[in-house]
Design a protein around this motif. Structure first.
Motif, short mmCIF file in Angstrom:
data_model
loop_
_atom_site.label_atom_id
_atom_site.label_comp_id
_atom_site.label_asym_id
_atom_site.label_seq_id
_atom_site.Cartn_x
_atom_site.Cartn_y
_atom_site.Cartn_z
N GLU A 116 0.80 -1.10 -0.25
CA GLU A 116 -0.35 -0.18 0.14
C GLU A 116 1.06 1.29 -0.02
N ASP A 117 1.60 1.82 0.84
CA ASP A 117 2.86 2.40 0.85
C ASP A 117 3.76 3.10 -0.31
N LEU A 118 4.06 1.21 -0.79
CA LEU A 118 4.43 1.17 -2.47
C LEU A 118 3.16 2.96 -3.64
N SER A 119 2.29 1.78 -3.65
CA SER A 119 1.76 1.95 -4.63
C SER A 119 1.17 3.50 -4.08
N ALA A 120 1.58 4.10 -2.79
CA ALA A 120 0.44 5.71 -2.97
C ALA A 120 2.04 5.91 -3.24
N ARG A 121 3.13 5.85 -3.53
CA ARG A 121 4.87 6.66 -3.68
C ARG A 121 4.66 6.38 -5.02
N ILE A 122 3.98 5.02 -5.56
CA ILE A 122 4.22 5.30 -7.35
C ILE A 122 2.95 6.04 -7.62
N SER A 123 2.19 5.89 -7.41
CA SER A 123 1.10 6.77 -8.20
C SER A 123 1.06 8.31 -7.60
N ASN A 124 1.50 8.79 -6.29
CA ASN A 124 2.44 10.08 -6.90
C ASN A 124 3.27 10.44 -7.44
N PHE A 125 4.33 9.97 -7.14
CA PHE A 125 5.47 10.51 -8.15
C PHE A 125 4.49 10.07 -10.18
N ILE A 126 3.77 9.28 -10.57
CA ILE A 126 2.95 9.24 -11.70
C ILE A 126 2.13 10.36 -11.91
N ASP A 127 2.02 11.23 -10.72
CA ASP A 127 0.36 12.53 -10.44
C ASP A 127 1.23 13.39 -10.81
N LYS A 128 3.17 13.37 -10.44
CA LYS A 128 4.02 14.79 -10.29
C LYS A 128 4.49 14.31 -12.04
N ALA A 129 4.95 13.21 -12.72
CA ALA A 129 5.05 13.01 -14.14
C ALA A 129 3.78 13.59 -14.79
#
Length: 299
Positions: free
Chosen positions: A169-182
């Protein structure tokens, strides 16, 4: 004479009878004495056997008690050693965690604030020089953007350092946050991020493994944005329930990589090092129709 002979014969018969009777009584007494002696020997033997069995039983009981006590001591000693080892491990982990927290605080308070100050100074300087010198303004904008990316990288590092384990869940949230910024930074590019139901949110990775997986995904996405001229980037994360392996795929519809040195220059070596560190298999397939990065690693 006849009467005398008869009297003598009767006397002799009586004496003989008495003698035979006495002999039989003597034999009976002797047999009784022998039977009594045999019974006494049997009793003595039985008493000796009973005493011997009693002694053996006592010795066996004493030996069992000694063995049980020694075994209990050995078990207690083993448990004490295991407890001391566990306490030492916990103490070491606590010290490492305290050190990591201290380093992360130092990074956040010192380096983070310094980078923020640099960004503010660059933005102020860019606004002053942009009108006078467009090239200098563009260069300052590039430096400011690079510094912001450095802050994001620093925050990701601090995030990983503050955790002993990283959940899906932590990793998924971090990936989602990075993709949103990208996606905010890259106009004209669409993103898809899929985390299948086979990946439970309660499953955990070590902080090193979780951070390396995140960095590999981040590097692959950045390559697609900066070099592949992609318009669509897809990140797919699932788990093989039978084999117990996690699979990550990052694919794009860009122009691909055409030369091995171009691959190396786009962070492939770093990705390979990170994959090797977590015992993962990394494969990159690149054609004119796009690039596909596949990462497979154990639980």
């Amino acid at each position: 004479d006849t009467l005398l002979n008869r009297e003598n014969a009767r006397t002799m018969l009586e004496l003989d009878t008495k003698y035979q009777t006495a002999q039989k009584e003597k034999e009976i007494l002797q047999q009784r004495a022998e039977l009594a002696e045999k019974e006494l020997q049997v009793k003595r033997r039985n008493n000796m056997l009973t005493g011997g069995l009693g002694l053996l039983l006592i010795f066996g009981l004493v030996a069992y008690l000694v063995y049980s006590r020694q075994r209990l001591r050995n078990m207690q000693f083993k448990k004490e050693n295991e407890l001391h080892a566990a306490l030492a491990k916990i103490e070491t982990q606590n010290k490492l965690q305290e050190q990591r927290l201290r380093i992360s605080r130092d990074l956040h308070d010192n380096i983070g604030s310094q980078l923020t100050f640099i960004i503010s100074s660059l933005d102020s300087l860019r606004m002053r020089t942009e009108k006078a010198n467009a090239e200098a303004g563009k260069k300052l904008s590039s430096i400011s953007r690079f510094t912001r990316e450095t802050i994001y990288e620093l925050r990701d590092t601090i995030w990983a350092m503050n955790k002993n384990v990283i959940t899906i869940e932590d990793l998924s949230a971090r990936i989602s946050n990075f993709i949103d910024k990208a996606q905010d930074a890259a106009s004209g590019v669409t993103f898809d991020f899929t985390l299948t139901e086979s990946c439970s949110g309660e499953e955990v990775f070590g902080s090193v493994k979780g951070m390396n997986v995140y960095r590999i995904i981040q590097e692959a996405v950045n390559n697609a944005l900066k070099h592949a001229e992609a318009t669509h980037i897809n990140v797919y994360f699932d788990r093989d329930l039978v084999g117990g392996m996690y699979r990550v795929r990052i694919s794009d519809d860009g122009k691909g990589f055409k030369r091995p040195d171009e691959l190396s220059s786009n962070g492939l070596l770093n990705m390979e090092k990170r994959a090797k560190e977590i015992e993962a298999d990394l494969h990159i397939d690149s054609t004119d129709e796009g690039t596909r990065v596949s990462l497979t690693f154990p639980e």
